[in-house]
Write an enzyme that holds these catalytic residues in place. Structure first.
Site, mmCIF file in Angstrom:
data_model
loop_
_atom_site.group_PDB
_atom_site.id
_atom_site.type_symbol
_atom_site.label_atom_id
_atom_site.label_comp_id
_atom_site.label_asym_id
_atom_site.label_seq_id
_atom_site.Cartn_x
_atom_site.Cartn_y
_atom_site.Cartn_z
ATOM 1 N N GLN A 117 0.755 -1.618 -0.337
ATOM 2 C CA GLN A 117 0.104 0.456 -0.198
ATOM 3 C C GLN A 117 0.941 1.240 -0.024
ATOM 4 O O GLN A 117 1.727 1.574 0.833
ATOM 5 C CB GLN A 117 -1.089 -0.119 1.728
ATOM 6 C CG GLN A 117 -2.111 1.124 1.350
ATOM 7 C CD GLN A 117 -2.108 1.046 2.922
ATOM 8 O OE1 GLN A 117 -1.324 0.988 3.655
ATOM 9 N NE2 GLN A 117 -3.476 1.153 3.044
ATOM 10 N N SER A 120 1.661 6.730 2.788
ATOM 11 C CA SER A 120 2.160 7.399 3.195
ATOM 12 C C SER A 120 3.107 8.081 2.707
ATOM 13 O O SER A 120 3.703 7.049 1.604
ATOM 14 C CB SER A 120 2.528 6.853 4.890
ATOM 15 O OG SER A 120 1.105 5.970 5.411
ATOM 16 N N GLU A 235 -9.379 -1.415 6.223
ATOM 17 C CA GLU A 235 -8.442 -1.403 7.287
ATOM 18 C C GLU A 235 -8.479 -1.484 8.630
ATOM 19 O O GLU A 235 -8.033 -2.195 9.320
ATOM 20 C CB GLU A 235 -7.188 -0.720 6.616
ATOM 21 C CG GLU A 235 -5.485 -0.786 7.142
ATOM 22 C CD GLU A 235 -4.351 -0.053 6.668
ATOM 23 O OE1 GLU A 235 -4.514 1.298 5.573
ATOM 24 O OE2 GLU A 235 -3.227 0.091 7.343
ATOM 25 N N ASN A 347 -3.964 6.277 16.722
ATOM 26 C CA ASN A 347 -5.163 6.130 17.780
ATOM 27 C C ASN A 347 -5.379 7.714 18.182
ATOM 28 O O ASN A 347 -6.708 7.728 18.932
ATOM 29 C CB ASN A 347 -5.025 5.639 19.038
ATOM 30 C CG ASN A 347 -4.812 3.853 18.945
ATOM 31 O OD1 ASN A 347 -5.102 3.761 17.799
ATOM 32 N ND2 ASN A 347 -4.473 3.368 20.135
ATOM 33 N N GLU A 348 -4.872 8.385 18.249
ATOM 34 C CA GLU A 348 -4.633 9.642 18.657
ATOM 35 C C GLU A 348 -6.172 10.629 18.043
ATOM 36 O O GLU A 348 -7.337 11.416 18.004
ATOM 37 C CB GLU A 348 -3.706 10.670 18.858
ATOM 38 C CG GLU A 348 -2.721 10.448 19.596
ATOM 39 C CD GLU A 348 -1.888 9.410 19.642
ATOM 40 O OE1 GLU A 348 -2.273 8.985 18.796
ATOM 41 O OE2 GLU A 348 -1.031 8.754 20.544
HETATM 42 C C1 FAD Z 1 3.595 -0.954 11.052
HETATM 43 C C2 FAD Z 1 3.501 0.193 10.161
HETATM 44 C C3 FAD Z 1 2.995 -0.166 9.149
HETATM 45 C C4 FAD Z 1 2.939 0.919 8.056
HETATM 46 N N1 FAD Z 1 2.370 0.478 6.872
HETATM 47 C C5 FAD Z 1 1.854 0.778 5.941
HETATM 48 C C6 FAD Z 1 2.101 1.226 5.277
HETATM 49 O O1 FAD Z 1 2.031 -0.371 4.338
HETATM 50 N N2 FAD Z 1 1.246 1.624 3.676
HETATM 51 C C7 FAD Z 1 1.126 3.193 4.194
HETATM 52 O O2 FAD Z 1 0.758 3.624 3.356
HETATM 53 N N3 FAD Z 1 1.616 3.532 4.922
HETATM 54 C C8 FAD Z 1 2.291 2.317 6.584
HETATM 55 N N4 FAD Z 1 2.249 3.015 7.221
HETATM 56 C C9 FAD Z 1 1.725 4.060 7.972
HETATM 57 C C10 FAD Z 1 0.563 4.788 8.662
HETATM 58 O O3 FAD Z 1 0.004 4.483 7.911
HETATM 59 C C11 FAD Z 1 1.338 5.839 9.607
HETATM 60 O O4 FAD Z 1 2.209 6.079 10.227
HETATM 61 C C12 FAD Z 1 0.279 6.765 9.894
HETATM 62 O O5 FAD Z 1 -0.621 7.027 9.556
HETATM 63 C C13 FAD Z 1 0.395 8.178 11.111
HETATM 64 O O6 FAD Z 1 1.099 8.995 9.573
HETATM 65 P P1 FAD Z 1 2.999 8.906 10.485
HETATM 66 O O7 FAD Z 1 3.447 8.173 11.019
HETATM 67 O O8 FAD Z 1 3.101 10.404 9.262
HETATM 68 O O9 FAD Z 1 2.467 10.472 11.393
HETATM 69 P P2 FAD Z 1 1.936 11.711 11.837
HETATM 70 O O10 FAD Z 1 0.996 11.514 10.733
HETATM 71 O O11 FAD Z 1 3.208 12.782 12.013
HETATM 72 O O12 FAD Z 1 1.760 11.530 13.620
HETATM 73 C C14 FAD Z 1 2.269 11.791 15.332
HETATM 74 C C15 FAD Z 1 2.024 11.713 16.162
HETATM 75 O O13 FAD Z 1 1.363 13.137 15.821
HETATM 76 C C16 FAD Z 1 -0.083 12.847 16.065
HETATM 77 N N5 FAD Z 1 -1.179 13.175 15.519
HETATM 78 C C17 FAD Z 1 -1.095 13.427 14.141
HETATM 79 N N6 FAD Z 1 -2.257 14.689 13.917
HETATM 80 C C18 FAD Z 1 -2.863 14.232 15.197
HETATM 81 C C19 FAD Z 1 -3.992 15.531 15.305
HETATM 82 N N7 FAD Z 1 -4.775 15.915 14.191
HETATM 83 N N8 FAD Z 1 -5.002 15.088 16.534
HETATM 84 C C20 FAD Z 1 -3.988 14.745 17.587
HETATM 85 N N9 FAD Z 1 -2.340 13.832 17.342
HETATM 86 C C21 FAD Z 1 -2.282 14.082 15.700
HETATM 87 C C22 FAD Z 1 -0.436 11.174 15.570
HETATM 88 O O14 FAD Z 1 -1.618 10.592 16.360
HETATM 89 C C23 FAD Z 1 0.988 10.645 16.415
HETATM 90 O O15 FAD Z 1 1.502 10.178 16.921
HETATM 91 C C24 FAD Z 1 2.279 1.941 8.741
HETATM 92 C C25 FAD Z 1 2.062 2.704 9.724
HETATM 93 C C26 FAD Z 1 2.956 1.277 10.838
HETATM 94 C C27 FAD Z 1 3.458 2.031 11.981
#
Ligand code: FAD
Length: 364
Positions: A117, A120, A235, A347-348
């Site tokens: 997928q 991100s 998902e 989760n947030e």
């Molecule tokens: C094991 C694993 C597998 C994954 N596999 C895939 C995959 O196959 N394909 C893919 O496309 N993606 C994948 N992901 C990515 C996943 O979808 C993203 O990590 C997720 O959407 C969070 O985005 P970020 O990591 O950029 O964190 P951010 O969006 O930068 O968030 C960082 C922190 O800020 C908090 N935060 C952000 N915005 C807000 C808000 N508005 N209010 C309150 N808190 C907030 C979040 O909760 C988090 O704690 C995977 C992630 C993991 C951990």
């Protein structure tokens, strides 16, 4: 259920694979794992909820849960085709052209095609609508340039399900389209990212002027957000359904604890069992309450950490002897547990969605 029981008995996991493992430990282990996956798919147990039209078993959620319980109790490894079965397959059934369905659904059904997928990006996770990877018209098709990250299985995938910007950035989600990308296309570079578990099952993916033909677009220009939201809802449901496996895990741990209980751990085990039963009951409620999938996903991911913390405490005590495979498995699961609080929507962010759309709380 009978078929699942006899299949798991006749088809032990690939050699050297710890119970419930997520990914082959190295490239040498991959062919045997793939062979095992193909046998799993051939049994029909991988596509329990797919319709018969596409070779699925056509089970409803309750029937599928019963079979999943059997597979979880046998501590099956993951099949590497999760993204294809649970996300891409249903998306193609809903939004794909007849050609896309004919071409891609049979290999997903048979476990011969692995999918990643590609949603991100470094600056677009929770705020997916700000993604920057672009797809611009080129000849009969599209030219894609950008970077994806956290792409699970991209290093072994045959195909990727990509979101890219076909409109302007100001259009946000309205300017996004979905594409099917052959991972061996010219201009794609995949760099594995090693996790805290020591495994490298997700990756960075760089797309440098990658040409996609006109068949690659799914659901029309600008429909990517709708496709993605449907897929992400599934998902979340799939992640929440891991509560079934967690109960199997808890049963194993509870069985150990009754042999050599410490009072604290036994008490904790009782509480965890009760909480898991409550989440299972929520998952079985029909119709699902608004926000049910998000609630189950949040609850599963937090209980998953607590269960593996308890398992780790048990394993770490030198007085306890635990079979090598399980000690390894529980350490790995503990380290990986945090991931489920982030993947499929942090989760947030899901709590914010529940507060706004289900509880209708005022925005602060
Ligand atoms: C094991 C694993 C597998 C994954 N596999 C895939 C995959 O196959 N394909 C893919 O496309 N993606 C994948 N992901 C990515 C996943 O979808 C993203 O990590 C997720 O959407 C969070 O985005 P970020 O990591 O950029 O964190 P951010 O969006 O930068 O968030 C960082 C922190 O800020 C908090 N935060 C952000 N915005 C807000 C808000 N508005 N209010 C309150 N808190 C907030 C979040 O909760 C988090 O704690 C995977 C992630 C993991 C951990």
């Amino acid at each position: 259920v009978e078929r699942a029981l006899s299949w798991v008995e006749a088809n032990p996991p690939p050699v050297g694979v710890p119970p419930g493992a997520r990914t082959p430990p190295d490239a040498a282990a991959y062919p045997e794992w793939k062979d095992w996956c193909e046998r799993f798919h051939a049994s029909g147990l991988a596509t329990l909820q797919w319709p018969a039209q596409w070779g699925g078993a056509g089970l409803d959620a309750d029937e599928a849960a019963e079979v999943t319980e059997v597979l979880a109790a046998a501590a099956m490894p993951l099949s590497l085709s999760d993204v294809g079965i649970n996300l891409v397959g249903p998306a193609l059934m809903a939004f794909g052209t007849s050609e896309q369905q004919q071409r891609h659904l049979p290999p997903i059904r048979n476990g011969t095609a692995c999918w990643a997928q590609l949603f991100s990006e470094p600056e677009a996770g929770s705020d997916l609508a700000s993604l920057r990877t672009t797809a611009v018209p080129a000849g009969d098709g599209w030219e894609v340039t950008g970077q994806k990250v956290w792409s699970t299985y991209a290093h072994i995938a045959d195909w990727g399900f990509l979101l890219a910007r076909t409109g302007t950035r100001a259009e946000r989600h309205r300017g996004i389209s979905a594409f099917l990308v052959p991972m061996d296309a010219l201009g794609i570079t995949v760099r594995p990212l090693r996790e805290i578990t020591g495994d490298a099952d997700f990756n960075e993916v760089f797309l440098d002027s990658v040409y996609l033909d006109s068949q690659a677009l799914v659901g029309g220009v600008g429909s990517g957000w709708r496709v993605a939201m449907d897929l992400l809802a599934v998902e979340r449901q799939v992640t929440g359904r891991n509560i079934i496996s967690l109960r199997a895990e808890m049963d194993r741990l509870a069985a150990l604890l009754t042999v050599e209980p410490t009072e604290d751990l036994a008490l904790l085990a009782g509480e965890l069992c009760a909480d898991i039963s409550a989440v299972l009951a929520l998952g079985e409620t029909t119709p699902q309450p608004d926000g049910g999938a998000a609630m189950t996903k949040i609850a599963f991911s937090e209980l998953n950490i607590a269960v593996h913390q308890a398992a780790l405490d048990y394993v770490r005590d030198p007085a306890h002897e635990v079979a090598e495979g399980w000690a390894r498995r529980w350490k790995d699961s503990y380290l990986y547990a945090r991931a489920y609080t982030i993947s499929g929507g942090a989760n947030e962010v899901l709590r914010n969605v529940l507060a706004k759309r289900v509880l209708r709380l005022p925005a602060s």
